[in-house]
Design an enzyme around this catalytic site. Structure first.
Site, short mmCIF file in Angstrom:
data_model
loop_
_atom_site.label_atom_id
_atom_site.label_comp_id
_atom_site.label_asym_id
_atom_site.label_seq_id
_atom_site.Cartn_x
_atom_site.Cartn_y
_atom_site.Cartn_z
N ASP A 34 43.62 29.54 -36.72
CA ASP A 34 42.48 30.37 -37.54
C ASP A 34 41.07 30.31 -36.74
OD1 ASP A 34 41.64 27.64 -37.64
OD2 ASP A 34 41.46 27.50 -39.93
N GLU A 36 39.46 27.64 -35.84
CA GLU A 36 38.58 26.47 -35.87
C GLU A 36 38.85 25.36 -34.52
OE1 GLU A 36 39.43 24.50 -39.41
OE2 GLU A 36 37.78 25.96 -40.48
N ARG A 91 15.52 30.71 -26.89
CA ARG A 91 14.54 31.95 -26.74
C ARG A 91 13.88 31.99 -28.12
NH1 ARG A 91 17.74 36.16 -23.18
NH2 ARG A 91 19.44 35.29 -24.19
N GLN A 92 14.84 31.57 -29.20
CA GLN A 92 14.28 32.01 -30.64
C GLN A 92 13.47 30.69 -31.18
OE1 GLN A 92 18.23 32.94 -30.30
NE2 GLN A 92 16.93 34.56 -29.29
N HIS A 124 14.68 26.95 -22.00
CA HIS A 124 13.57 28.19 -22.02
C HIS A 124 12.19 27.78 -22.39
CE1 HIS A 124 12.60 32.40 -21.84
NE2 HIS A 124 12.07 32.26 -23.14
N ASP A 161 8.59 38.33 -14.69
CA ASP A 161 7.40 38.24 -15.83
C ASP A 161 6.59 36.86 -15.27
OD1 ASP A 161 8.97 36.00 -16.80
OD2 ASP A 161 10.12 37.49 -18.25
N LYS A 184 6.30 42.45 -17.02
CA LYS A 184 7.47 43.05 -17.82
C LYS A 184 7.01 43.15 -19.25
CE LYS A 184 10.93 40.16 -19.31
NZ LYS A 184 12.25 39.33 -19.01
N ARG A 186 9.14 43.87 -22.81
CA ARG A 186 10.48 44.32 -23.25
C ARG A 186 10.21 45.19 -24.47
NH1 ARG A 186 15.18 42.43 -23.27
NH2 ARG A 186 14.84 40.46 -21.72
N ASP A 210 14.54 33.79 -11.96
CA ASP A 210 14.29 33.68 -13.46
C ASP A 210 15.11 32.41 -13.99
OD1 ASP A 210 13.47 34.48 -15.75
OD2 ASP A 210 14.44 36.41 -15.80
C1 R5P Z 1 13.05 36.01 -20.68
O1 R5P Z 1 12.05 35.44 -21.43
C2 R5P Z 1 13.91 35.35 -19.84
O2 R5P Z 1 13.06 34.40 -19.00
C3 R5P Z 1 14.89 36.27 -19.11
O3 R5P Z 1 13.93 36.91 -18.22
C4 R5P Z 1 15.60 37.11 -19.90
O4 R5P Z 1 16.20 36.39 -21.11
C5 R5P Z 1 16.68 37.86 -19.29
O5 R5P Z 1 17.39 38.68 -20.01
P1 R5P Z 1 18.11 39.85 -19.49
O6 R5P Z 1 18.78 39.60 -18.30
O7 R5P Z 1 18.89 40.34 -20.59
O8 R5P Z 1 16.99 40.93 -19.09
#
Ligand code: R5P
Length: 285
Positions: A34, A36, A91-92, A124, A161, A184, A186, A210
């Protein structure tokens, strides 16, 4: 010390144990019909300083980590250290709209409940470390990334960025070349806009650095801006090669080189974070 590898970090955990000269076992993980998760850690961990190495991304790996933690705890180790090479959900890190969870904090709190300390690599946002409820330490992969590109003819290191500007500085300083960052914006989960490069890129061999690459939208847009500004070549490096489906192939087709760490093991993870992790595990903290 006894190293236990989860299914996301088979090679990395083996290499960490080899560097440490420590015994090592792989969790035997499979899936029930299933879906799990089943796992078993068959290792003599009683009285040991146990180290679990496993990612919390994607979600299946998070469940596996929670189950390995429980299995290891039951074996009666002296201490348990979690190494989370790639900490998912980081990231959240705040509630953006009412009704949302604070995902990074929630994940951190759960992981911290059944261990003595947690090690992450280029998380992050470092603020998340404060949510573990136990000592947490974030390791920086900049030196390993710089070593990989040393002698490779990089003229300029750029962050896509401002959030990654510190990483670009760290790698640039180690390579002895200038660094800078792009601007950058988004637009959506997969689309970004990079403003035309203000720095002198003409004839330069540029390395973009990055923390992670997911859809590749950021790096592809940065490459476009740098090509328009006359860059001779554009390569990219990141710590975590998350690579959404098709992203790595797209990047390989448009960049002059790409490399990432083995915090997520895959085709482009040619830089090992194992020496960094092993060194941190040896230290008292
Ligand atoms: C954003 O703040 C992160 O540092 C990366 O730049 C980002 O997560 C990259 O995501 P993607 O490859 O989808 O542009």
């Amino acid at each position: 010390m006894f190293v236990v590898g989860g299914s996301s970090s088979r090679s990395l955990s083996t290499e960490v144990a080899r560097i440490l000269g420590a015994p090592h076992a792989q969790a035997a993980t499979s899936r029930f019909p299933d879906g799990e998760c089943y796992t078993r850690v068959d290792a003599p961990l009683g009285g040991e300083d146990a180290v679990i190495i496993q990612n919390t991304y994607p979600d299946g790996n998070l469940v596996e980590m929670l189950l390995i933690q429980d299995a290891v705890k039951r074996a009666g180790p002296r201490s348990v250290t979690l190494v989370v090479p790639y900490f998912g959900y980081a990231r959240q890190d705040r509630v953006f709209k009412p009704g949302e969870p604070e995902s990074a904090g929630a994940m951190a709190a759960h992981l911290g409940m059944a261990c003595d300390r947690i090690v992450t690599v280029d998380i992050h946002k470092e603020e998340v470390l404060g949510r573990f409820g136990c000592p947490g330490r974030d390791l920086k992969a900049a030196a390993a990334i710089a070593d990989h590109f040393r002698g490779g003819g990089v003229d300029l290191v750029l962050a896509p960025d401002i959030g990654a500007a510190g990483r670009a500085r760290d790698v640039g300083d180690r390579l002895g070349v200038p660094h800078d960052h792009l601007e950058k914006t988004r637009l959506s989960g997969s689309e970004v806009r990079i403003a035309p490069a203000k720095m002198d890129c003409a004839g330069k061999r540029i390395l973009i650095v990055d923390d992670m690459i997911s859809t590749g939208g950021t790096i592809i847009a940065a490459r476009g801006a740098l090509a328009a500004a006359g860059a001779e070549s554009v390569s990219a490096a990141c710590t975590h090669g998350v690579f959404a489906p098709g992203a790595l192939e797209r990047l390989q087709g448009s960049l002059d080189g790409i490399a990432c760490c083995d915090t997520i093991e895959g085709a482009a993870s040619t830089i090992s974070a194992a020496p960094l992790i092993a060194a941190a595990l040896r230290e008292e903290w």
